[in-house]
Design a protein around this motif. Structure first.
Motif, PDB file in Angstrom:
ATOM      1  N   ALA A  34      48.162 -11.062 -29.447  1.00  0.00           N
ATOM      2  CA  ALA A  34      49.083 -10.176 -28.735  1.00  0.00           C
ATOM      3  C   ALA A  34      48.523  -8.762 -28.688  1.00  0.00           C
ATOM      4  CB  ALA A  34      50.452 -10.192 -29.419  1.00  0.00           C
ATOM      5  N   LEU A  35      47.972  -8.303 -29.808  1.00  0.00           N
ATOM      6  CA  LEU A  35      47.383  -6.963 -29.850  1.00  0.00           C
ATOM      7  C   LEU A  35      46.174  -6.865 -28.922  1.00  0.00           C
ATOM      8  CD1 LEU A  35      47.597  -6.161 -33.679  1.00  0.00           C
ATOM      9  CD2 LEU A  35      48.971  -5.174 -31.828  1.00  0.00           C
ATOM     10  N   ALA A  36      45.367  -7.929 -28.873  1.00  0.00           N
ATOM     11  CA  ALA A  36      44.191  -7.923 -27.999  1.00  0.00           C
ATOM     12  C   ALA A  36      44.611  -7.787 -26.530  1.00  0.00           C
ATOM     13  CB  ALA A  36      43.376  -9.197 -28.198  1.00  0.00           C
ATOM     14  N   LEU A  37      45.672  -8.452 -26.153  1.00  0.00           N
ATOM     15  CA  LEU A  37      46.162  -8.358 -24.777  1.00  0.00           C
ATOM     16  C   LEU A  37      46.701  -6.962 -24.481  1.00  0.00           C
ATOM     17  CD1 LEU A  37      47.903 -11.844 -24.544  1.00  0.00           C
ATOM     18  CD2 LEU A  37      45.878 -11.100 -23.268  1.00  0.00           C
ATOM     19  N   LYS A  40      43.989  -4.702 -23.694  1.00  0.00           N
ATOM     20  CA  LYS A  40      43.456  -4.874 -22.337  1.00  0.00           C
ATOM     21  C   LYS A  40      44.337  -4.207 -21.289  1.00  0.00           C
ATOM     22  CE  LYS A  40      41.254  -9.287 -23.506  1.00  0.00           C
ATOM     23  NZ  LYS A  40      41.249 -10.761 -23.285  1.00  0.00           N
ATOM     24  N   GLY A  41      45.358  -3.482 -21.754  1.00  0.00           N
ATOM     25  CA  GLY A  41      46.202  -2.746 -20.828  1.00  0.00           C
ATOM     26  C   GLY A  41      47.520  -3.414 -20.501  1.00  0.00           C
ATOM     27  N   ARG A  42      47.805  -4.559 -21.115  1.00  0.00           N
ATOM     28  CA  ARG A  42      49.061  -5.247 -20.859  1.00  0.00           C
ATOM     29  C   ARG A  42      50.173  -4.655 -21.719  1.00  0.00           C
ATOM     30  NH1 ARG A  42      48.777 -10.281 -19.043  1.00  0.00           N
ATOM     31  NH2 ARG A  42      50.992  -9.886 -18.612  1.00  0.00           N
ATOM     32  N   SER A  43      51.367  -4.582 -21.196  1.00  0.00           N
ATOM     33  CA  SER A  43      52.517  -4.175 -22.008  1.00  0.00           C
ATOM     34  C   SER A  43      53.059  -5.415 -22.709  1.00  0.00           C
ATOM     35  CB  SER A  43      53.598  -3.535 -21.145  1.00  0.00           C
ATOM     36  OG  SER A  43      54.201  -4.501 -20.308  1.00  0.00           O
ATOM     37  N   ARG A 122      50.224   1.605 -29.957  1.00  0.00           N
ATOM     38  CA  ARG A 122      50.440   1.499 -28.510  1.00  0.00           C
ATOM     39  C   ARG A 122      51.621   0.561 -28.242  1.00  0.00           C
ATOM     40  NH1 ARG A 122      46.843   4.143 -25.639  1.00  0.00           N
ATOM     41  NH2 ARG A 122      44.761   4.531 -26.503  1.00  0.00           N
ATOM     42  N   PHE A 123      51.693  -0.495 -29.026  1.00  0.00           N
ATOM     43  CA  PHE A 123      52.823  -1.416 -28.905  1.00  0.00           C
ATOM     44  C   PHE A 123      54.134  -0.689 -29.224  1.00  0.00           C
ATOM     45  CE2 PHE A 123      55.643  -3.759 -31.812  1.00  0.00           C
ATOM     46  CZ  PHE A 123      56.235  -4.637 -30.910  1.00  0.00           C
ATOM     47  N   GLU A 127      57.262   0.013 -26.696  1.00  0.00           N
ATOM     48  CA  GLU A 127      58.525  -0.696 -26.906  1.00  0.00           C
ATOM     49  C   GLU A 127      59.636   0.219 -27.408  1.00  0.00           C
ATOM     50  OE1 GLU A 127      58.895  -4.074 -26.092  1.00  0.00           O
ATOM     51  OE2 GLU A 127      56.975  -3.497 -25.191  1.00  0.00           O
ATOM     52  N   ARG A 128      59.271   1.397 -27.900  1.00  0.00           N
ATOM     53  CA  ARG A 128      60.282   2.304 -28.459  1.00  0.00           C
ATOM     54  C   ARG A 128      61.296   2.750 -27.408  1.00  0.00           C
ATOM     55  NH1 ARG A 128      59.222   8.260 -30.120  1.00  0.00           N
ATOM     56  NH2 ARG A 128      60.985   8.733 -31.504  1.00  0.00           N
TER      57      ARG A 128
END
Length: 222
Positions: A34-37, A40-43, A122-123, A127-128
């Protein structure tokens, strides 16, 4: 005399992997996928379960042996960042450190932590203010934990002793909010820009000083 039993040549690294260890490793692979995605710029909110499973190299059915859904994986990411960060910042606030050094030390520890775990932050940053309600609530809970532990530590070392517990908690909440807002600036900091980096650190320290200077002049309502 019976013959000596030959010593095993199997090293610890070659020891059989237990079922529990395999399960833990797969769970970690899903988190890292999930972190790798995200890297790559994905939310996170745009990810699908199948995407994460494919990135981790497992079948989608295996995902459900570790998480009920993506939200539960997201909660694991929130907890992963929160527990370690609270421990690191508690070390920066240990007894005997002058307040100025404590602020700067906390800022430097926090900056390094954000950089080392940039994808987690970044996550959290993404999401905050959006994403699912359960993840937003978990992030708010972590913020509250930060503030509560900070207030307890400051009370223990005698910082701002004239303030009530509720006011001290409010002040620490402002500090936590400032820290989370600063995470975006830290993540956007371009490499090989020492002057910009120093400006960011000094501005961060000044913001925290202003909070504590204001707190020192605060007068409780009668």
């Amino acid at each position: 005399m019976s013959p000596t039993k030959p010593a095993s040549t199997r090293s610890d690294a070659e020891a059989p992997v237990t079922r529990i260890e395999r399960k833990q490793r797969t769970r970690q692979r899903l988190i890292e996928a999930a972190l790798a995605l995200i890297g790559k710029g994905r939310s996170f909110s745009a990810l699908s379960l199948r995407e994460v499973a494919r990135e981790a190299g497992v079948v989608p059915a295996a995902f459900y042996r570790h998480f009920r859904d993506l939200d539960e994986l997201g909660l694991a990411l929130v907890e992963m960042g929160g527990v370690t960060l609270r421990r690191l910042l508690r070390e920066a606030r240990r007894d005997g450190i002058p307040p100025t050094d404590m602020l700067r030390g906390s800022v430097l520890i926090y900056k390094r932590f954000v950089e080392e775990r940039s994808l987690v932050f970044r996550f959290i940053a993404g999401e905050r203010g959006g994403g699912s309600r359960s993840i937003r609530d978990a992030i708010r809970t972590e913020e509250s934990h930060f503030a509560s532990e900070m207030a307890q530590d400051l009370r223990a070392i005698g910082t701002l002793p004239e303030l009530s517990s509720s006011t001290l908690q409010m002040i620490c909440g402002l500090v936590v909010t400032t820290m989370l807002n600063a995470a975006s600036d830290i993540l956007d900091l371009a490499p090989d820009q020492p002057r910009r980096e120093q400006e960011l650190i000094e501005n961060f320290v000044r913001q925290l000083r202003v909070i504590f200077l204001g707190a020192a002049r605060w007068r409780e309502e009668v």
